[in-house]
Scaffold this motif. Sequence first.
Motif: not given
Length: 476
Positions: A282-297
């Motif tokens: 699950a952490v690996a899946m979230l890291r992949t989503r995070q690389t697409a660019g995110i905002r903390l809010d």
Amino acid sequence: MSRPPLPVGTWGSISTRVERTDAKSKPVRYLSKANFRDHDGRVRDVTAFGKTKTAAERALLKKLQDRAKTNQSGELTAMHKIDHLLDLWEKRFEGLIADGKRSPTSLDTYRRAIKNHIRPALGELRVGEATTPRIDTVLTKIKTTAGAPTAKTCRAIISGAMKLAVRYGATAVNPVREVDSIEAQPKNPPRALTTEEVTLLRKGLAADDRAAQADLPDLVTFMLSTGVRIGEAVAVLWCEVDLEAGTVEITHTIARLKGEGLIRKTTKSRAGQRVLHLPNWAVAMLRTRQTAGIRLDEPIFADVLGGYRDPSNTRRALRTALSPVGNTARRDLGLSLRAIRRQTGLTRKQVADHFSWPQSRLELIETGRVRVDRQMIATLVATYSIRLEDHHRLLAQVHDATQPAESDKLAWIRSHALRKTTATALDQAGHTARQIADQLGQAKVSITQDIYLARQAANPAAAQALEHAFDDPELL
């Protein structure tokens, strides 16, 4: 023997005398008086004047009646209609919501039950007329027409309202206490996905373009890894995820309120607010989503505009994805049914309303995403003024479409099945019911055990224990 005291809120006999006369000794003013026992238990004189004896007594009687109503707080008496009692109960519930003790979505559910079932059945009765037999009859009818879950909700509402009536002094006892409890077997007993079904599910979603477009593969992965509710999953913000520690905070849920739209509100109980550890996949899946660019809010699983997703729409998308086109025969039958409907000039909404179906059910039939049977299709085409037996080509399509398909293995899955799967996996790994309840965010362990844990085989160590307990050779 002494005279018994006046009941609170009542008065004694009325006495009237001449208060004033004119020059000819003719009475021109009368005084009426009575003893009244106030809400504090004290007896006080109440007086009223009138030009005639009758007028004075009428004026006094009016004052006594008004005083009695004031002593009962003026809000509720046994003569008030239950409609008025329900209004008071709703206002009190709104106050509990303002204090953070109740959920606004619960009030929406209760208001629907009040509008559709309770007011039509009991609203015109007086509070004093709401007896146990009457309420029991009403709840039995609701259970028959609307189902046991709705009847349970109505029972809880009526009980809460009558409890309020007891507090106001409008009735002495709560008549719902003696009404039989409402019990019914669940339509879908707890069922968790097997390892093979989980694999088939994730592969099926990854290969489905519509599921990928709806962002379902990652959402399902997240729900399996945490056991959270679908409303909680779509409420998680990136600032609540710590990928280094491998944890996620669950603090809120998304709900739709009538007149307000989507809101992000705290979980309905303190047990729902928790910090969960994530498995590595699950952490690996979230890291992949995070690389697409995110905002903390921003939410992890946002809609196409970057806002919050509607849980109901997400469930609908999941149901559609889990009901893929079974085979070419189902798709061809669906296309034929859609063409026939359009020829008759009927819309999906009109047909769905005729059968009391959701429109999505007819859509799934016309897109070949559900398994059908001959009776269902015969009933459907009858609304188009067609007899199935008279159309051999359509009849052949129905025969082919009713055959089993590989996709039927997933059609039973709903979002809560993912939650049950997580709970059962933890149970099989030896976690206690308390630990699993904490993972799911449930305050009562009994709910976790009764609803979310699939039944396991009986204790395998029991046979060995019994063997050692009763191995006396003299008994053989």
